[in-house]
Design an enzyme around this catalytic site. Structure first.
Site, short mmCIF file in Angstrom:
data_model
loop_
_atom_site.label_atom_id
_atom_site.label_comp_id
_atom_site.label_asym_id
_atom_site.label_seq_id
_atom_site.Cartn_x
_atom_site.Cartn_y
_atom_site.Cartn_z
N CYS A 192 47.75 -14.01 -14.31
CA CYS A 192 48.92 -14.88 -14.15
C CYS A 192 49.87 -14.70 -15.33
O CYS A 192 49.61 -15.20 -16.43
CB CYS A 192 48.46 -16.34 -14.04
SG CYS A 192 49.83 -17.48 -13.91
N CYS A 204 51.53 -17.94 -16.63
CA CYS A 204 50.61 -18.83 -17.35
C CYS A 204 50.35 -18.30 -18.76
O CYS A 204 50.26 -19.07 -19.72
CB CYS A 204 49.27 -18.94 -16.64
SG CYS A 204 49.33 -19.09 -14.87
N ASP A 205 50.18 -16.98 -18.89
CA ASP A 205 49.64 -16.43 -20.14
C ASP A 205 50.60 -15.53 -20.92
O ASP A 205 50.30 -15.16 -22.06
CB ASP A 205 48.37 -15.62 -19.83
CG ASP A 205 47.29 -16.50 -19.21
OD1 ASP A 205 47.24 -17.69 -19.57
OD2 ASP A 205 46.52 -16.00 -18.37
#
Ligand code: NAP
Length: 327
Positions: free
Chosen positions: A137, A140-141
């Protein structure tokens, strides 16, 4: 303590398909619940910017997700958080949906909009260093890798789009693809090739993910599939975008599916089980877009409403939550 709930329609998954189905079911005055294990949005939460949803030339994925949720709620759809373990058809042809916490939902119709799970590479180090440099992701990261050299694996739309997105943070993004041409759409390829921070490593597989003494990724062992040459890439992250596996394992008993496991439906989005509908990425179809998911969700909810009406009209009849269909 576990609870029992009665609904007209249970929707499993709050992605674009599920939330659109919720909106339409709500508009049809059906008592509707959408059960979601994470935040509402599904793949929208893994997509930085949406530029192909009509009426929005550019909108952030999370923003569109929030709008979908608000819209479904406006028409009465309820959102419950929970991990669905099983969808079971009972002898009276109604459905029981059980969650991890032991809650049981009961309804005459279920719409599966559970999407899919990212496919893993299955190479040594991948599972071990997940969360320590291995990610599925970007949104997200990505921010963890500001100024880093990172790798993306894959050659489809997701890999192309997320490589481009990750250059917001990374100094350099290597896109590692197993063939000598990308599967991604031409417009995403153009954007990728024009981005000076991205370099494609063609015909190459990641064979092993390695880490430093603290367990953080610091190297990828690569192999060229044409020449067999092995090499090292000193990357601190590996983002894997090699496709999706549909989340269909929750359905108890046989339901027709294609060779990849995606659910087969008719044009009403009804599966081979009466009263069980499927919409969005979990369904076998040509493409998986927000627009098609929303279209599927619309059809599934309207078809579910007609299915409920046919139960009401039939001599058999079944009791549903609103009481309107009781014999
Ligand atoms: P995809 O289109 O199935 O592409 C998967 C890619 O991963 C392919 O390039 C494939 O290589 C490669 N791959 C598969 N297994 C591999 C392995 N074991 N090792 C190395 N590489 C491997 O998947 P996706 O990119 O996730 O897209 C899924 C769907 O969502 C598509 O329909 C796509 O159009 C849609 N989507 C659209 C957008 C957008 O329009 N903005 C964004 C994201 C996703 P080969 O090419 O050699 O098979």
């Amino acid at each position: 303590m576990s609870k029992t709930f009665e609904y007209d329609v249970i929707i499993v998954g709050a992605g674009p398909a599920g939330m659109t189905a919720g909106m339409y079911a709500g508009r049809s005055m059906l008592k509707t619940v959408i059960i979601e294990r994470g935040g509402s949005g599904g793949e929208l939460l893994n997509t930085e910017a949406i530029e192909d949803y009509p009426g929005f030339e550019h909108i952030e994925g999370w923003d569109l997700a929030q709008r979908f949720e608000n819209h479904a709620k406006k028409f009465g759809a309820e959102f419950h958080q929970g991990v669905v373990l099983t969808v079971r058809r009972l002898e009276d042809a109604t459905f029981e949906v059980e969650t991890e916490s032991g809650d049981v939902y009961h309804a005459p119709t279920v719409i599966i909009t559970a999407g899919g799970t990212p496919i893993k590479l299955g190479v040594p180090g991948e599972a071990e260093y997940a969360g320590k440099g291995v990610s599925y992701c970007a949104i997200c990261d990505g921010a963890f890798f500001k100024g880093h050299v990172i790798a993306v694996v894959g050659g489809g739309d997701a890999a192309a789009e997320e490589s481009d997105f990750l250059t917001r943070y990374a100094d350099k993004v290597y896109l590692i693809h197993r063939r000598d041409e990308l599967r991604a759409s031409k417009i995403l390829q153009k954007r990728l090739f024009e981005n000076p921070k991205i370099e494609v490593i063609w015909d190459t597989l990641v064979e092993r993910v390695e880490a430093d003494e603290h367990g953080f990724v610091n190297n990828l062992k690569l192999r060229n599939v044409k020449t067999g040459a092995e090499s090292n890439l000193a990357a601190t992250a590996m983002f894997v975008f090699i496709g999706f596996r549909p989340n269909t394992g929750i359905i108890e008993g046989h339901v027709d599916h294609d060779e990849m496991g995606y659910l087969l439906t008719d044009t009403n989005m009804e599966t081979s089980i009466d009263g069980l509908f499927a919409a969005g990425d979990v369904r076998s179809q040509l493409t998986r877009q927000v627009t098609t998911a929303a279209g599927d969700g619309t059809t599934a909810a309207i078809a579910a409403e007609k299915y409920l009406a046919s139960l009401r009209d039939s001599s058999v009849g079944r009791i549903v939550a609103t009481g309107g269909y009781a014999v």
